[in-house]
Design a protein around this motif. Structure first.
Motif, mmCIF file in Angstrom:
data_model
loop_
_atom_site.group_PDB
_atom_site.id
_atom_site.type_symbol
_atom_site.label_atom_id
_atom_site.label_comp_id
_atom_site.label_asym_id
_atom_site.label_seq_id
_atom_site.Cartn_x
_atom_site.Cartn_y
_atom_site.Cartn_z
ATOM 1 N N UNK A 179 22.460 -15.547 0.383
ATOM 2 C CA UNK A 179 21.873 -16.467 1.351
ATOM 3 C C UNK A 179 22.925 -17.290 2.069
ATOM 4 N N UNK A 180 23.994 -16.638 2.461
ATOM 5 C CA UNK A 180 24.955 -17.336 3.320
ATOM 6 C C UNK A 180 25.626 -16.341 4.249
ATOM 7 N N UNK A 181 26.116 -16.874 5.356
ATOM 8 C CA UNK A 181 26.795 -16.044 6.344
ATOM 9 C C UNK A 181 28.241 -16.512 6.406
ATOM 10 N N UNK A 182 29.176 -15.593 6.157
ATOM 11 C CA UNK A 182 30.568 -16.021 6.063
ATOM 12 C C UNK A 182 31.140 -16.558 7.377
ATOM 13 N N UNK A 183 31.750 -17.770 7.285
ATOM 14 C CA UNK A 183 32.507 -18.322 8.415
ATOM 15 C C UNK A 183 33.612 -17.350 8.815
ATOM 16 N N UNK A 184 34.073 -16.615 7.819
ATOM 17 C CA UNK A 184 35.147 -15.658 8.020
ATOM 18 C C UNK A 184 34.788 -14.627 9.083
ATOM 19 N N UNK A 185 33.486 -14.450 9.335
ATOM 20 C CA UNK A 185 33.045 -13.513 10.358
ATOM 21 C C UNK A 185 32.627 -14.255 11.621
ATOM 22 N N UNK B 187 25.101 -21.452 8.670
ATOM 23 C CA UNK B 187 25.618 -20.113 8.939
ATOM 24 C C UNK B 187 24.866 -19.442 10.070
ATOM 25 N N UNK B 188 23.541 -19.621 10.091
ATOM 26 C CA UNK B 188 22.731 -19.040 11.163
ATOM 27 C C UNK B 188 23.097 -19.644 12.515
ATOM 28 N N UNK C 154 13.151 -19.359 -1.706
ATOM 29 C CA UNK C 154 11.979 -19.522 -0.860
ATOM 30 C C UNK C 154 12.313 -19.505 0.622
ATOM 31 N N UNK C 155 13.279 -18.730 0.978
ATOM 32 C CA UNK C 155 13.453 -18.516 2.410
ATOM 33 C C UNK C 155 13.979 -17.121 2.689
ATOM 34 N N UNK C 156 13.879 -16.727 3.943
ATOM 35 C CA UNK C 156 14.291 -15.391 4.345
ATOM 36 C C UNK C 156 15.735 -15.472 4.812
ATOM 37 N N UNK C 157 16.585 -14.567 4.359
ATOM 38 C CA UNK C 157 17.921 -14.521 4.965
ATOM 39 C C UNK C 157 17.769 -14.110 6.428
ATOM 40 N N UNK C 158 18.143 -15.014 7.327
ATOM 41 C CA UNK C 158 17.833 -14.815 8.740
ATOM 42 C C UNK C 158 18.956 -14.092 9.485
ATOM 43 N N UNK C 159 20.167 -14.155 8.934
ATOM 44 C CA UNK C 159 21.330 -13.574 9.604
ATOM 45 C C UNK C 159 21.147 -12.125 10.039
#
Ligand SMILES: [Zn+2]
Length: 269
Positions: free
Chosen positions: A133-139, A192-193, A237-242
């Motif tokens: 459940x995270x989006x890398x800053x690295x990208x 992240x999103x 309780x959430x959807x990975x939105x990335x």
């Protein structure tokens, strides 16, 4: 890419090989990033015995097959995820680049590179966002810079459009998240999103990014909700939105104008 002094077949093959190497890097990102480790140092090691993998033993897909999926030193099994990610990245790169060579349609260079970047970047975003459940800053950070850099190429969008695209798209999703947080009285959206939207805006401009958000929301509802119910509401309780943002922006980049025309036609405009 008619201006390239290279045959479509050679270009597509080069694209695939390039993708295999990028996939090898993605494996490092996918393994190390959620652990907070550096992706540049130390060089690839066996996660069991620490055996340092020589560069010639690190050939995408092939090395795993030759070693039959085992560490050369301690014989511990190496996950099939590694060659799969490499093969998938190679395939996606070949498909996207091959499309640009073979489709016969003319796109600005910044668009072609931007789409390739988004398609490849979405692979680690899929894996990491669904698992952690995270989006890398690295990208996303490099992605924003790539978008701004590409805008200096002739044709396509201007640097100002790219800059406004990054700012407006990120800000818009941040405001949506902020409003949702107030309404739901809990953190509704990850930063992240927001950064991913900024990346999309930098690469393709605000209209494409924001239009992509509509597709992303639709996809997230159609695909994500049943999945969430099926998993009986995961603990977050959430959807990975990335992943949906990536897909939505991809659709918007290619088909946005057509869908818009169709919709306007529907309204009788
Ligand atoms: Zn080992």
């Amino acid at each position: 890419m008619e201006s390239f002094p290279i045959s479509p077949l050679a270009g597509t093959l080069f694209g695939g090989i390039f993708g295999l190497m990028v996939g090898s890097f993605f494996n490092v990102v996918i393994y190390r990033m959620p652990r907070g480790e550096s992706v540049v140092w130390p060089p690839s090691r066996c996660t069991q015995c620490g055996y340092q993998i020589k560069f010639y033993e690190n050939v995408p897909v092939l090395s795993w097959l030759l070693l039959r999926g085992k560490c050369k030193s301690c014989r511990t099994g190496i996950s099939i995820q590694y060659p799969l990610i490499e093969a998938l990245t190679g395939l996606v790169a070949a498909l996207v680049i091959g499309y640009f060579f073979y489709s016969g349609r003319v796109y600005p260079l910044d668009f072609k590179i931007g789409v390739t970047f988004l398609a490849l970047a979405s692979i680690p975003i899929f894996v990491i966002d669904f698992r952690h459940f995270l989006i890398p800053d690295l990208i996303t950070y490099p992605g924003i810079l790539v978008g701004l850099g590409l805008s200096f190429l002739p044709g396509g969008q201007t640097p100002l459009q790219s800059l406004i695209g990054a700012g407006a798209s990120g800000l818009f999703l941040w405001l949506v998240g902020f409003a949702a947080t107030l309404l739901l009285k809990k953190e509704a959206m990850g930063l992240g999103d927001v950064k991913l939207m900024a990346m999309a805006g930098a690469l393709f401009g605000a209209p494409t990014a924001l239009f992509g958000l509509i597709f992303a929301s639709a996809l997230g509802t159609v695909v994500g909700l049943p999945m969430m119910l099926f998993r009986k509401l995961n603990e977050h309780r959430h959807i990975p939105f990335g992943p949906y943002i990536c897909m939505g922006v991809g659709i918007s980049a290619f088909f946005g104008p057509q869908v818009m025309d169709w919709y306007m036609g529907l309204l009788g405009w």
